[in-house]
Design a protein around this motif. Structure first.
Motif, PDB file in Angstrom:
ATOM      1  N   ALA A 194      37.659  51.785  -0.133  1.00  0.00           N
ATOM      2  CA  ALA A 194      36.721  51.313  -1.226  1.00  0.00           C
ATOM      3  C   ALA A 194      36.091  52.884  -2.137  1.00  0.00           C
ATOM      4  O   ALA A 194      36.535  53.726  -1.401  1.00  0.00           O
ATOM      5  CB  ALA A 194      35.431  50.600  -0.720  1.00  0.00           C
ATOM      6  N   ILE A 234      36.264  47.446  -4.407  1.00  0.00           N
ATOM      7  CA  ILE A 234      36.958  47.130  -3.164  1.00  0.00           C
ATOM      8  C   ILE A 234      38.397  47.650  -3.640  1.00  0.00           C
ATOM      9  O   ILE A 234      39.064  46.902  -4.489  1.00  0.00           O
ATOM     10  CB  ILE A 234      36.711  45.949  -2.656  1.00  0.00           C
ATOM     11  N   ASP A 244      41.841  45.949   1.925  1.00  0.00           N
ATOM     12  CA  ASP A 244      41.243  44.739   2.768  1.00  0.00           C
ATOM     13  C   ASP A 244      40.162  45.333   3.709  1.00  0.00           C
ATOM     14  O   ASP A 244      39.015  44.911   3.801  1.00  0.00           O
ATOM     15  CB  ASP A 244      42.172  44.167   3.797  1.00  0.00           C
ATOM     16  N   ARG A 245      40.109  46.919   4.251  1.00  0.00           N
ATOM     17  CA  ARG A 245      39.341  47.304   4.995  1.00  0.00           C
ATOM     18  C   ARG A 245      37.886  47.622   4.151  1.00  0.00           C
ATOM     19  O   ARG A 245      36.877  47.602   4.942  1.00  0.00           O
ATOM     20  CB  ARG A 245      39.651  48.477   5.614  1.00  0.00           C
ATOM     21  N   ARG A 276      36.362  45.603   2.349  1.00  0.00           N
ATOM     22  CA  ARG A 276      35.704  44.307   2.451  1.00  0.00           C
ATOM     23  C   ARG A 276      34.308  44.420   3.049  1.00  0.00           C
ATOM     24  O   ARG A 276      33.551  43.550   2.925  1.00  0.00           O
ATOM     25  CB  ARG A 276      36.462  43.250   3.008  1.00  0.00           C
ATOM     26  N   ARG A 277      34.187  45.438   4.094  1.00  0.00           N
ATOM     27  CA  ARG A 277      33.096  45.524   4.817  1.00  0.00           C
ATOM     28  C   ARG A 277      31.778  45.641   3.895  1.00  0.00           C
ATOM     29  O   ARG A 277      30.649  45.268   4.424  1.00  0.00           O
ATOM     30  CB  ARG A 277      32.923  46.651   5.824  1.00  0.00           C
ATOM     31  N   GLY A 296      31.096  43.850   1.470  1.00  0.00           N
ATOM     32  CA  GLY A 296      30.653  42.673   1.209  1.00  0.00           C
ATOM     33  C   GLY A 296      29.566  42.183   1.830  1.00  0.00           C
ATOM     34  O   GLY A 296      28.827  40.947   1.282  1.00  0.00           O
ATOM     35  N   THR A 339      28.850  40.022  -7.938  1.00  0.00           N
ATOM     36  CA  THR A 339      30.333  40.574  -7.978  1.00  0.00           C
ATOM     37  C   THR A 339      31.065  40.765  -9.380  1.00  0.00           C
ATOM     38  O   THR A 339      30.977  39.536  -9.879  1.00  0.00           O
ATOM     39  CB  THR A 339      31.252  39.722  -6.854  1.00  0.00           C
ATOM     40  N   ILE A 358      34.972  38.407  -2.517  1.00  0.00           N
ATOM     41  CA  ILE A 358      35.362  39.874  -2.202  1.00  0.00           C
ATOM     42  C   ILE A 358      36.964  39.992  -1.925  1.00  0.00           C
ATOM     43  O   ILE A 358      37.505  39.110  -1.100  1.00  0.00           O
ATOM     44  CB  ILE A 358      34.564  40.086  -0.623  1.00  0.00           C
ATOM     45  N   ALA A 359      37.433  40.592  -2.677  1.00  0.00           N
ATOM     46  CA  ALA A 359      38.997  41.089  -2.359  1.00  0.00           C
ATOM     47  C   ALA A 359      39.324  42.284  -3.119  1.00  0.00           C
ATOM     48  O   ALA A 359      38.509  42.990  -4.153  1.00  0.00           O
ATOM     49  CB  ALA A 359      39.772  39.870  -3.263  1.00  0.00           C
TER      50      ALA A 359
END
Length: 709
Positions: free
Chosen positions: A87, A114, A117-118, A120-121, A123, A143, A185-186
């Motif tokens: 991120a 973001i 994928d990591r 996403r935390r 979110g 968002t 979240i993506a």
């Protein structure tokens, strides 16, 4: 300020910074682990110190406008520019305002893109607070999608819950957590969050002191494009003490700042383009290298100690039930040391630990009588109970705040409870630190005891981190900085003994026994204490397999790991086929190491080079002795020679001898360094590797010639 919130706004900063900036740490050791050293990085760092301002402007804590936010989102770099990041923190601003009535307000705006994928935390954003005196308001949560559209967080996705670690602990019912769960979240989206936290002052403030302090870190596990921290206090308030590290400097444009409060004092710090932290093994905590800010309005450690003591001592008084329990526990005690030990073991092992950060728990404990009644408590509450019980037994004792660093990194110029992460009870007197006669450390110097009330995985009166560091000892008349006891390397011991028999086919039988102390003892308890019988059986089978392929366990033994007065020890008897490889007239044998993982090297310099200092849990001694019965008809053609090495990091030696058909092999490594500088690391690595060379455990046997040949 509430009794639990005298640190305000510290705990909000700690919670936020822990989530965003220091995921490596857990429990109470998250944020304040290292002091930064200046000039380590070439990032663009600016800071602003703003004094009396009279021109009005919008509130200092006003969030970014819609257009500016949209521009930041639209211009945000992507994963191509930051291939290692999960991120990207586009913007973070924290504004702390202290009012004339000592109410404190924290406003924060956070924009995070973001990338993977990591990331996403981010979110799920969490803010912990004390509901008795504090409130957390979500001003904006949405968002931003890649096309520029926004998706607001639904009301049902913003909830106030009891933190999971406090479930069933009714005494902490006021500690809450506001959870904001972002949708959509993506990778490619940006989350935006603006919050306001209001902390009302404690109307019964001890000593009429309303402290405010904080530690703020300006670097994280993800890159930061821009981060700002503002502090505003009334014009007639004394100047706070300020300390910055890691290259944080005063910005040249600080005088351009404005406020809607005429003549308020303002302080501003800012960083831009701060790189992400690339985590490596055995690295120091974030404060050892990152830009950081530390401030406090308390002008002396003595005054801080007085304020803390006024909150602690009234709650640490024994009642009739506590006195009765002390009498029961110590009925069989023959010495004062026995009495202290029995009381400590009761509090540590029988009173359930509640995980709660020291700052969030506050600096006034729950009454000792209530902790005893409930039989649970966080660190400060258990310290109050331990203090009350020792007082009931007639022992002088004092609470002490300390850090959990491997090296001492306290900044003495800033008297602030935010510098500490744990509590202990100091008992003056002439005690020894252990009831176990360590074979390499048979006697200890007599000294006072530093007792950690939640150290349920450590030998009695042992602690791995914080040795030799400064702690704030809280006396009834004030506070003073004192050095915590530092143990010699021999206190952290792994001692393994093996009696083995080798036959002519290379089959090996025998037994291992390992006894530990200090750091190794703690490793054994952490690994094994909470295992089920089936899991323990699996552990011993894996240990057996490490001796050799096809090895079978004959029996095993394990000390009572719940008994903190006895050393953690384990034993294993086994048979292993073809450990020795027979090749014609020769047999190659590798002398086996202790099969228990906790008994081996606790750390090792694996990396070729390092960006950060090598920091570990302290000096230790690793020792082993093997007595190997040689097969009849074979003689030793090669065995390790006697060797020793010494360096600034420690020393090691290997001894090997043959007598009466047995080979006696021993080796010992003592490491004395807690911290190795990057420029010393290559030599440190060579020293450690020299001890583990394969040839130092290699044995060559040769079949004896038949008589007459």
């Amino acid at each position: 300020m509430s009794e639990r919130a005298g640190y305000q706004p510290y705990f909000y900063q700690l919670t936020i910074a822990t989530i965003l900036f220091d995921r490596k740490r857990s429990n109470t050791e998250a944020l304040f682990m290292k002091r930064a050293t200046a000039g380590l990085y070439q990032s663009v760092l600016t800071a602003a110190l703003l004094l009396t301002i009279s021109l009005p402007r919008p509130a200092l804590n006003a969030p970014l406008g819609e257009q500016e936010t949209a521009r930041l989102v639209a211009d945000a770099p992507g994963a191509d520019e930051y291939p290692d990041a999960g991120a990207l923190i586009l913007y973070q601003e924290k504004n702390v305002s202290v009012a004339e009535d000592n109410t404190q307000v924290l406003e924060e705006q956070l924009l995070v893109k973001i990338l993977k994928d990591r990331g996403r935390r981010f979110g799920d954003q969490k803010r912990m607070f004390d509901a008795r005196t504090d409130s957390v308001e979500v001003l904006r949560a949405r968002t931003w999608l890649p096309g520029g559209q926004t998706v607001p967080v639904e009301a049902k996705a913003i909830n106030v819950i009891t933190p999971p670690e406090l479930t069933g602990a009714a005494i902490y019912a006021d500690i809450k957590q506001k959870v904001i769960s972002f949708g959509s979240i993506a990778p490619g989206v940006v989350i935006e969050l603006v919050t306001r936290t209001i902390s009302r002052p404690d109307t019964s403030a001890p000593l009429n002191l309303y402290p405010y302090w904080d530690v703020e870190v300006f670097r994280s596990d993800e890159p930061i494009l821009e981060k700002i921290y503002d502090l505003e206090i009334p014009a007639d308030f004394p100047e706070p003490r300020l300390f910055t590290g890691g290259g944080l400097e005063i910005a040249p444009d600080s005088a351009d700042q404005e406020s809607e409060r005429p003549k308020a004092k303002h302080y501003r710090w800012e960083v831009r383009d701060e790189p992400m932290i690339h985590r490596i093994p055995y690295m120091p905590g974030t404060l050892a290298f990152a830009p950081f800010l530390l401030y406090s309005n308390v002008d002396s450690w003595e005054k801080l100690g007085s304020w803390l003591g006024a909150q602690f001592y009234p709650k640490a008084q024994p009642d009739a039930a506590i006195r009765a329990k002390v009498a029961e526990l110590t009925a069989g005690s023959k010495t004062p040391a026995d009495t202290v030990r029995e009381i400590y073991l009761f509090v540590t092992t029988q009173v359930r630990n509640i995980s709660l950060q020291l700052g969030l728990a506050g600096y006034a404990p729950t009454e000792a009588a209530k902790v005893f009644q409930n039989m649970y408590g966080h660190e400060l509450d258990k310290a109050a109970l331990l203090s009350a019980m020792l007082t009931a037994a007639g022992f002088e004792n004092y609470p002490a705040l300390s850090r959990a660093d491997q090296v001492d990194l306290l900044e003495p110029s800033i008297p602030s409870a935010a510098q500490f992460s744990r509590v202990s009870i100091y008992v003056p007197g002439l005690f020894t630190d252990s009831t176990f006669a360590n074979p390499l450390y048979p006697q200890t110097e007599r000294h006072g005891l530093w007792l950690m009330p939640i150290a349920q995985y450590n030998r009695y009166a042992y602690y791995s981190r914080g040795q030799g560091a400064r702690a704030l000892v809280i006396l009834p008349c004030g506070g003073t900085l004192c050095r915590i006891q530092e143990f010699p390397p021999e206190k952290s011991l792994s001692y393994s003994n093996a009696s083995l028999e080798l036959d002519a086919e290379g089959n090996l039988t025998g037994q291992f026994k390992t006894v530990t102390d200090g750091l190794f003892d703690a490793q054994a308890r952490l690994a094994l204490k909470d295992l089920t019988p089936r899991e323990l059986e699996q552990f011993f089978r894996q240990a057996t397999n490490s001796v050799g392929e096809g090895a079978e366990m004959q029996s095993d033994s394990l000390s009572d790991l719940r008994d903190l007065t006895a050393p953690a020890s384990a034993g294993l008897s086994f048979s292993a086929p073809e450990v020795g490889v027979v090749q014609g007239e020769m047999m190659i044998v590798r002398l086996p190491q202790a099969p228990f993982e906790f008994a081996g090297l606790p750390y090792f310099p694996e990396l070729k080079e390092r960006e950060f200092d090598f920091v570990a849990d302290g000096p230790f001694v690793l020792a082993s002795e093997i007595s190997l019965g040689l097969p009849e008809g074979w003689t030793v053609a090669y065995s390790p020679e006697d060797l020793s090495r010494s360096s600034q990091f420690g020393r090691w030696n290997i001894d090997c001898s043959i007598s009466g058909g047995r080979l006696n092999f021993s080796r010992r490594l003592m490491l004395t360094s807690r911290q190795v500088k990057t420029y010393d690391y290559p030599d440190f690595k060579k020293f450690c590797e020299s001890f583990t060379l394969p040839r130092y455990s290699l044995l060559l046997l040769e079949k004896k010639a038949a008589p007459g040949k």
